[in-house]
Design a protein around this motif. Structure first.
Motif, PDB file in Angstrom:
ATOM      1  N   LEU A 102       5.506   8.584   5.807  1.00  0.00           N
ATOM      2  CA  LEU A 102       4.741   9.145   4.788  1.00  0.00           C
ATOM      3  C   LEU A 102       3.210   8.149   4.921  1.00  0.00           C
ATOM      4  CD1 LEU A 102       7.045   9.578   1.837  1.00  0.00           C
ATOM      5  CD2 LEU A 102       5.632  11.289   2.987  1.00  0.00           C
ATOM      6  N   LEU A 105       0.609   8.904   7.471  1.00  0.00           N
ATOM      7  CA  LEU A 105      -0.298  10.195   7.308  1.00  0.00           C
ATOM      8  C   LEU A 105      -1.569   9.645   6.875  1.00  0.00           C
ATOM      9  CD1 LEU A 105       2.266  12.406   5.403  1.00  0.00           C
ATOM     10  CD2 LEU A 105       1.369  12.418   7.777  1.00  0.00           C
ATOM     11  N   ARG A 106      -2.732  10.466   7.057  1.00  0.00           N
ATOM     12  CA  ARG A 106      -4.003  10.112   6.695  1.00  0.00           C
ATOM     13  C   ARG A 106      -4.399  10.924   5.757  1.00  0.00           C
ATOM     14  NH1 ARG A 106      -6.702   7.079  10.494  1.00  0.00           N
ATOM     15  NH2 ARG A 106      -5.149   5.781  11.681  1.00  0.00           N
ATOM     16  N   LYS A 110      -1.086  12.129   2.597  1.00  0.00           N
ATOM     17  CA  LYS A 110      -0.072  11.175   2.530  1.00  0.00           C
ATOM     18  C   LYS A 110       0.300  11.267   0.959  1.00  0.00           C
ATOM     19  CE  LYS A 110      -1.290   6.960   3.896  1.00  0.00           C
ATOM     20  NZ  LYS A 110      -2.099   5.832   3.871  1.00  0.00           N
ATOM     21  N   GLU A 187       1.949   0.634   2.744  1.00  0.00           N
ATOM     22  CA  GLU A 187       0.600   1.006   2.467  1.00  0.00           C
ATOM     23  C   GLU A 187      -0.226  -0.213   2.236  1.00  0.00           C
ATOM     24  OE1 GLU A 187      -2.233   3.865   0.962  1.00  0.00           O
ATOM     25  OE2 GLU A 187      -0.207   3.936   2.372  1.00  0.00           O
TER      26      GLU A 187
END
Length: 294
Positions: A102, A105-106, A110, A187
């Motif tokens: 997750l 992802l861009r 995301k 993140e």
């Protein structure tokens, strides 16, 4: 500046100070009334005892002596701790790759995928347990598929109404609670740091080993602790999928408040469980703080 202006200013400062004082009192009063005070009352009640169906309000240690002297309480207690550690390990083992995927992802995908993954948290806990029972049960979806494919000759029964069923069910239900802290930790890792590692010739595995994992291990520990604490206090899942052989400490506490109507002994067992939870939380805090200072 006139005397009237000085008076108004002083009155305004007094009013602001009183307003801040009221907010401070409310900020401390709410957690005290709804969290700390019930725990104190629980602790006090754990020193009472029941005699002839009535609670005797005399301080004694007989409830704690009964826990340690009884044949079944301590083994179930340690088996429950091991079960919850297993749940925490499984959720981290499966949750880390999900969180890593997750986080890799861009753009908007995301957060859309993260919301999709968190949606099950909003569902009813009972509905999720029944759904898992419908999959793992003797006449469930999994057994029907295996019988149809000829993999087994008769339905599998080892995944329902035992501790294995409790382990699997808790792992599935609590998986999002492990994913969220790990995702947040991943993140926060600057993408530029990982790109710089690749520019310096590090392989993907080396970048993960030397950069991503050390920077996300705190979130992993927090996620594991979160799952462990939630699993430790759960009694609904063992009640619904554990059966007679899937007895956990939470079910013992539930039975003392329900069927046995022995609230002092149930309070004593709850205090013992609370001690384990506090040790886990404090230990996690010390570990994460020590790693943060390195």
């Amino acid at each position: 500046m006139s005397a009237a202006t000085e008076t108004e200013r002083a009155a305004g400062e007094e009013g602001l100070a009183a307003y801040r004082f009221i907010l401070t009192v409310l900020a401390y009063a709410v957690p005290f009334v709804f969290i700390l005070l019930p725990l104190i009352l629980f602790l006090i009640q754990s020193f009472y005892y029941v005699e002839d169906g009535n609670i005797v309000h005399q301080l004694t240690l007989r409830n704690y002596e009964r826990f340690f002297a009884g044949r079944g309480f301590v083994p179930v207690f340690f088996n429950t701790i091991l079960l919850c550690l297993g749940v925490a390990a499984i959720t981290v083992l499966f949750g880390y790759p999900i969180a890593y995927l997750l986080a890799s992802l861009r753009g908007r995908r995301k957060y859309v995928m993260m919301v999709v993954f968190v949606v099950p948290l909003m569902m009813s806990y009972i509905i999720k347990i029944y759904a898992i029972r419908a999959i793992l049960g003797g006449n469930g979806f999994l057994n029907r598929i295996l019988l149809y494919l000829g993999v087994v000759d008769e339905p599998l029964t080892f995944l329902i109404f035992n501790l294995k069923a409790v382990l699997v069910t808790l792992s599935i239900i609590l998986l999002p609670f492990a994913v969220l802290p790990i995702f947040i930790a991943l993140e926060r890792i600057p993408r530029s740091v990982v790109d710089a590692s690749a520019d310096l010739g590090a392989s993907a595995f080396q970048s993960f080993r030397d950069i991503v994992w050390p920077l996300s291990v705190q979130g992993t520990i927090v996620g594991a602790t979160f799952v462990f604490v939630l699993a430790l206090g759960d009694f609904i899942t063992p009640q619904m999928v554990g059966g007679m052989s899937g007895f956990t400490f939470g079910r013992i506490i539930y039975s003392q408040f329900g069927f046995a109507f022995n609230w002092p002994f149930g309070a004593a067992l709850s205090v013992i469980l609370l001690v384990v939870v506090l040790v886990a939380i404090v230990g996690t805090g010390l570990i994460t703080r020590a790693r943060h200072q390195l």
